[in-house]
Design an enzyme around this catalytic site. Structure first.
Site: not given
Ligand code: GRF
Length: 207
Positions: A92, A109, A111
């Site tokens: 985060l 990443n 998401h």
């Protein structure tokens, strides 16, 4: 092929990390996690790594004078273990320019939405699903992408849709999306470790 050396950044429960661990252990991913770093001391993802005898590190942001210095420590820690691929698995904090440059084209990443919807500053974790429910969209999903200097703006590797039912709550939607996250993150890391991803501008070609 030699297993790809992987570094993982986490901040929480680590269910995405666990999916990677499980798929390395069963031979599906040709990789080896060399180091797991968390910015949260109580992140259960650290315990998941310890159970697998994977080296884990808690780096307290308050011990560093700036985001840049903190990131230099992240870089040093991963480079010392010759890490090639960085996975952000529910991490985060924002990565510095130095970090992005150091590992350019080698940071993945996950998401919990269909980027470019419901992403960018302030859209993480449950906030994403709340925005999805509040907006009333019928389809959401998950996205795996390479990280660039923006927030959730890098070239997209894989996406998978999730239907939003009228009966869905924050918890039921989060659960459905998290299952898809695990699936496409594993697939993207597998493809990377088999050298089957090519970045062409904004596009990622699967060879
Ligand atoms: C989840 O909300 C996921 O969407 C995002 O980070 C959060 C924590 O995931 N990627 P995890 O269980 O810590 O992997």
């Amino acid at each position: 092929m030699e297993p790809v050396k992987i570094g993982v950044l986490i901040s929480g429960g680590g269910t995405n990390l666990q999916a990677i661990i499980d798929n390395i252990n069963n031979g599906n991913i040709n990789g080896k996690i060399e180091l797991i770093i968390s910015n949260k001391e109580d992140a259960y993802g650290l315990v998941r790594g310890q159970k697998e005898n994977i080296e884990t590190l808690y780096l307290d942001r308050k011990q560093y004078n700036s985001e840049e210095e903190y990131n230099l420590e992240l870089i040093k820690s991963f480079k010392a273990r010759k890490v090639e691929l960085i996975i952000l698995a529910g991490y985060l904090r924002v990565l510095s320019k130095d970090f992005i440059e150091e590992f350019s084209g080698r940071i993945i990443n996950i998401h919990p939405s269909l980027i470019p919807s419901f992403c960018g500053k302030g859209y993480y974790g449950e906030r994403v699903h709340k925005a999805v429910l509040d907006y009333g969209v019928k389809i959401t999903g998950a996205t795996v992408h390479f990280v660039d200097e923006g927030t959730d703006t890098g070239p997209i590797i894989l996406q998978e849709p999730v239907r939003v039912e009228d009966s869905d709550t924050l918890d039921t939607l989060k659960e459905k999306v998290l299952n898809v996250e695990h699936k496409i993150l594993v697939q993207a890391v597998k493809l990377y470790c088999e050298n089957r991803l090519a970045i062409r501008g904004r596009k990622v070609i699967i060879k």
